[in-house]
Write a protein that holds these residues in place. Structure first.
Motif, mmCIF file in Angstrom:
data_model
loop_
_atom_site.group_PDB
_atom_site.id
_atom_site.type_symbol
_atom_site.label_atom_id
_atom_site.label_comp_id
_atom_site.label_asym_id
_atom_site.label_seq_id
_atom_site.Cartn_x
_atom_site.Cartn_y
_atom_site.Cartn_z
ATOM 1 N N ALA A 70 18.623 14.496 -4.291
ATOM 2 C CA ALA A 70 17.823 13.299 -3.980
ATOM 3 C C ALA A 70 16.515 13.327 -4.759
ATOM 4 C CB ALA A 70 17.547 13.240 -2.481
ATOM 5 N N TYR A 71 16.059 12.116 -5.203
ATOM 6 C CA TYR A 71 14.788 12.030 -5.935
ATOM 7 C C TYR A 71 13.723 12.877 -5.227
ATOM 8 C CZ TYR A 71 16.773 7.602 -7.765
ATOM 9 O OH TYR A 71 17.566 6.642 -8.325
ATOM 10 N N PRO A 72 13.051 13.770 -5.953
ATOM 11 C CA PRO A 72 12.009 14.565 -5.291
ATOM 12 C C PRO A 72 10.769 13.738 -4.947
ATOM 13 C CG PRO A 72 12.207 15.196 -7.610
ATOM 14 C CD PRO A 72 13.277 14.169 -7.352
ATOM 15 N N ASP A 73 10.498 12.676 -5.748
ATOM 16 C CA ASP A 73 9.281 11.888 -5.495
ATOM 17 C C ASP A 73 9.567 10.398 -5.694
ATOM 18 O OD1 ASP A 73 9.786 12.081 -8.137
ATOM 19 O OD2 ASP A 73 7.709 12.515 -8.751
ATOM 20 N N PRO A 74 10.376 9.818 -4.779
ATOM 21 C CA PRO A 74 10.733 8.400 -4.937
ATOM 22 C C PRO A 74 9.509 7.499 -4.792
ATOM 23 C CG PRO A 74 11.393 9.221 -2.784
ATOM 24 C CD PRO A 74 10.903 10.400 -3.542
ATOM 25 N N ASP A 75 9.617 6.282 -5.326
ATOM 26 C CA ASP A 75 8.526 5.318 -5.129
ATOM 27 C C ASP A 75 8.516 4.800 -3.695
ATOM 28 O OD1 ASP A 75 7.408 4.853 -7.973
ATOM 29 O OD2 ASP A 75 9.575 4.867 -8.217
ATOM 30 N N LEU A 76 9.697 4.725 -3.125
ATOM 31 C CA LEU A 76 9.804 4.244 -1.740
ATOM 32 C C LEU A 76 10.892 5.037 -1.036
ATOM 33 C CD1 LEU A 76 9.306 2.093 0.535
ATOM 34 C CD2 LEU A 76 11.040 0.675 -0.604
ATOM 35 N N VAL A 77 10.597 5.507 0.190
ATOM 36 C CA VAL A 77 11.633 6.131 1.004
ATOM 37 C C VAL A 77 11.828 5.253 2.242
ATOM 38 C CG1 VAL A 77 10.062 7.679 2.276
ATOM 39 C CG2 VAL A 77 12.439 8.287 2.044
ATOM 40 N N ILE A 78 13.093 5.036 2.609
ATOM 41 C CA ILE A 78 13.392 4.244 3.811
ATOM 42 C C ILE A 78 14.287 5.095 4.716
ATOM 43 C CG2 ILE A 78 14.214 2.041 4.724
ATOM 44 C CD1 ILE A 78 14.024 0.843 1.942
ATOM 45 N N CYS A 79 13.868 5.262 5.985
ATOM 46 C CA CYS A 79 14.596 6.124 6.928
ATOM 47 C C CYS A 79 15.325 5.266 7.956
ATOM 48 C CB CYS A 79 13.628 7.058 7.648
ATOM 49 S SG CYS A 79 12.681 8.055 6.498
ATOM 50 N N PHE A 80 16.555 5.657 8.262
ATOM 51 C CA PHE A 80 17.413 4.868 9.147
ATOM 52 C C PHE A 80 17.855 5.675 10.367
ATOM 53 C CE2 PHE A 80 17.703 3.142 4.955
ATOM 54 C CZ PHE A 80 17.763 1.768 5.134
ATOM 55 N N ASP A 81 17.642 5.101 11.553
ATOM 56 C CA ASP A 81 18.207 5.624 12.808
ATOM 57 C C ASP A 81 17.650 7.012 13.168
ATOM 58 O OD1 ASP A 81 19.927 4.832 14.944
ATOM 59 O OD2 ASP A 81 21.446 6.258 14.273
ATOM 60 N N ALA A 82 16.528 7.388 12.591
ATOM 61 C CA ALA A 82 15.918 8.694 12.881
ATOM 62 C C ALA A 82 14.699 8.470 13.776
ATOM 63 C CB ALA A 82 15.491 9.391 11.592
ATOM 64 N N ALA A 83 14.754 9.060 14.985
ATOM 65 C CA ALA A 83 13.667 8.831 15.954
ATOM 66 C C ALA A 83 12.429 9.652 15.629
ATOM 67 C CB ALA A 83 14.155 9.147 17.361
ATOM 68 N N SER A 84 12.626 10.739 14.901
ATOM 69 C CA SER A 84 11.471 11.588 14.563
ATOM 70 C C SER A 84 11.737 12.282 13.234
ATOM 71 C CB SER A 84 11.222 12.625 15.657
ATOM 72 O OG SER A 84 12.336 13.491 15.736
ATOM 73 N N GLU A 85 10.649 12.852 12.674
ATOM 74 C CA GLU A 85 10.762 13.533 11.373
ATOM 75 C C GLU A 85 11.784 14.657 11.403
ATOM 76 O OE1 GLU A 85 6.677 14.378 9.697
ATOM 77 O OE2 GLU A 85 6.199 13.328 11.556
ATOM 78 N N SER A 86 11.913 15.314 12.574
ATOM 79 C CA SER A 86 12.806 16.479 12.654
ATOM 80 C C SER A 86 14.254 16.077 12.345
ATOM 81 C CB SER A 86 12.725 17.116 14.040
ATOM 82 O OG SER A 86 13.226 16.211 15.005
ATOM 83 N N ARG A 87 14.588 14.804 12.530
ATOM 84 C CA ARG A 87 15.958 14.348 12.269
ATOM 85 C C ARG A 87 16.240 14.230 10.768
ATOM 86 N NH1 ARG A 87 19.732 14.518 15.746
ATOM 87 N NH2 ARG A 87 20.467 12.373 15.769
ATOM 88 N N LEU A 88 15.191 14.419 9.936
ATOM 89 C CA LEU A 88 15.365 14.320 8.479
ATOM 90 C C LEU A 88 15.596 15.685 7.843
ATOM 91 C CD1 LEU A 88 12.576 11.712 7.643
ATOM 92 C CD2 LEU A 88 14.976 11.302 8.225
ATOM 93 N N GLY A 89 15.565 16.763 8.650
ATOM 94 C CA GLY A 89 15.815 18.110 8.128
ATOM 95 C C GLY A 89 14.933 18.426 6.939
ATOM 96 N N ASP A 90 15.563 19.006 5.910
ATOM 97 C CA ASP A 90 14.817 19.433 4.710
ATOM 98 C C ASP A 90 14.269 18.261 3.904
ATOM 99 O OD1 ASP A 90 15.283 22.015 5.307
ATOM 100 O OD2 ASP A 90 16.926 22.299 3.876
ATOM 101 N N LEU A 91 14.745 17.055 4.186
ATOM 102 C CA LEU A 91 14.285 15.890 3.419
ATOM 103 C C LEU A 91 12.940 15.356 3.930
ATOM 104 C CD1 LEU A 91 17.782 14.243 3.177
ATOM 105 C CD2 LEU A 91 16.384 14.885 1.196
ATOM 106 N N VAL A 92 12.414 16.002 4.958
ATOM 107 C CA VAL A 92 11.170 15.510 5.569
ATOM 108 C C VAL A 92 10.012 15.484 4.574
ATOM 109 C CG1 VAL A 92 10.403 17.758 6.462
ATOM 110 C CG2 VAL A 92 9.755 15.660 7.661
ATOM 111 N N ASP A 93 10.069 16.353 3.554
ATOM 112 C CA ASP A 93 8.964 16.401 2.575
ATOM 113 C C ASP A 93 8.849 15.089 1.783
ATOM 114 O OD1 ASP A 93 11.282 16.713 1.105
ATOM 115 O OD2 ASP A 93 10.373 18.105 -0.333
ATOM 116 N N ARG A 94 9.920 14.289 1.730
ATOM 117 C CA ARG A 94 9.847 13.024 0.977
ATOM 118 C C ARG A 94 8.847 12.060 1.615
ATOM 119 N NH1 ARG A 94 13.312 16.239 -0.714
ATOM 120 N NH2 ARG A 94 14.693 15.728 -2.458
ATOM 121 N N LEU A 95 8.553 12.257 2.912
ATOM 122 C CA LEU A 95 7.550 11.393 3.550
ATOM 123 C C LEU A 95 6.194 11.590 2.891
ATOM 124 C CD1 LEU A 95 8.539 11.942 7.296
ATOM 125 C CD2 LEU A 95 8.990 9.916 5.906
#
Ligand code: 5GP
Ligand code: MN
Length: 325
Positions: A70-95
């Protein structure tokens, strides 16, 4: 999308261990963005890049990449159906690394971890929020988008059976069906197809279910568990266990049902359902997870008995503790 550079990179992320709403709302929205002319776009989710068999026919799967790509530094990140950051696992750094973060969700417990948060706790599914935004962006529904959103909507409403199935849900379903998608084929693929090995596995796991009529402060608790060894003996993938809770929760004598599923790391992913007497999201949040009033979950460690003991204690507390029901 307004504000996105002409060649901007968009990264779509849904929650770990994705279900129909996570994948369907993400891919449906992604196909909509493609119609708007967004060309550089990826969709992904944390963990092993394995799409559960029932979702392998979804339109838009070509957008999917493994989390590691996955892009390490996207211009825009959109998260779906995740109630909290923890649901993004290792991808949380994209925030942090993304130019902007947008959150689309319908969990009341959402922590609003994006820069922009479109969270509607009254929406039956994240796909309802996603469709609303697509409409505001002027994207017309086509059969590909509609199939993704229909899978998401029918998954999270239990095939239009749950309380959240409002007139607006049926109106959305009607708009989706009007694109020509085939609900019979879709439902058979998503809900009514599983390998014979899974049928046998269900027989074993349901055979060891326990009913505790005095559990959940007298409202009744029914539960069972499945191990990695159960999966291996029947040569099954973990996703087949997701449907187990639907067979357990029909128990008339119990308000609360639980399925405790061993993960490859040896932890236990717990699915909980309630018929109304108990707010299982409180129990899940207390044990480190989240979800909705009538459907929630968490991941715990220890033995099955230890995990179930913690659930029993929280269930009794949820019904008798101060400020509760
Ligand atoms: P399921 O039992 O179908 O996996 O999940 C039911 C609901 O509980 C879903 O809304 C899901 O988001 C939530 N949920 C399940 N497991 C977890 C978890 O480990 N953490 C959190 N925060 N929510 C969970
Ligand atoms: Mn959902």
């Amino acid at each position: 999308m307004r504000g996105l550079p002409p060649d901007g990179r968009v990264l779509l992320i849904c929650h770990v261990n994705p279900d129909g709403d996570a994948l369907g709302s993400m891919l449906g929205f992604g196909l909509g963005l493609r119609r708007l002319g967004v060309r550089r776009m990826q969709a992904t989710f944390p963990g092993p890049p394995e799409v559960p068999e029932p979702f392998r026919g979804l339109p838009g799967l070509d957008l999917l990449v493994p989390a590691a790509e996955a892009y390490p530094d996207p211009d825009l990140v959109i998260c779906f159906d995740a109630a909290s950051e923890s649901r993004l696992g290792d991808l949380v750094d994209r925030l942090e690394t993304a130019g902007a973060a947008l959150v689309l969700d319908h969990h009341a417990s959402n922590t609003c971890f994006g820069r922009i948060n479109l969270v509607d706790p009254h929406a039956a599914a994240t796909s309802v929020v996603a469709e609303g935004l697509l409409a505001r962006l002027g994207v017309p529904l086509d059969a590909g988008i509609a199939e993704c959103l229909y899978v998401a909507l029918s998954t999270d409403t239990g095939s239009f059976r749950f309380e959240a199935t409002t007139p607006a849900v049926h109106q959305l379903a009607a708009r989706l069906l009007a694109t020509g998608i085939r609900p019979g084929d879709i439902s058979r693929r998503i809900f009514d197809t599983r390998p014979f090995g899974a049928v046998r596995l269900f027989g074993e796991v349901l055979g060891r279910a326990r009913l505790e009529p005095a559990g959940a402060a007298g409202h009744g608790l029914v539960w069972t568990y499945a191990t990695q060894d159960d999966l291996a003996r029947h040569d099954q993938r973990p996703y087949v266990l997701e449907a187990l809770i639907d067979s357990v929760r029909c128990t008339a004598e119990a308000d609360v049902s639980c399925v405790v599923k061993q993960t490859p790391t040896g932890d236990w992913a717990v699915s909980m359902r309630s018929k109304g007497a108990v707010d299982v999201s409180r129990v899940a949040v207390a044990l480190g997870g989240g979800g909705h009033r009538f459907a929630a979950g968490f991941t715990g460690s220890g033995t099955v008995d230890e995990v179930v003991d913690r659930i029993r204690a929280e269930l009794d507390g949820a019904l008798t503790g101060p400020g509760r029901l």
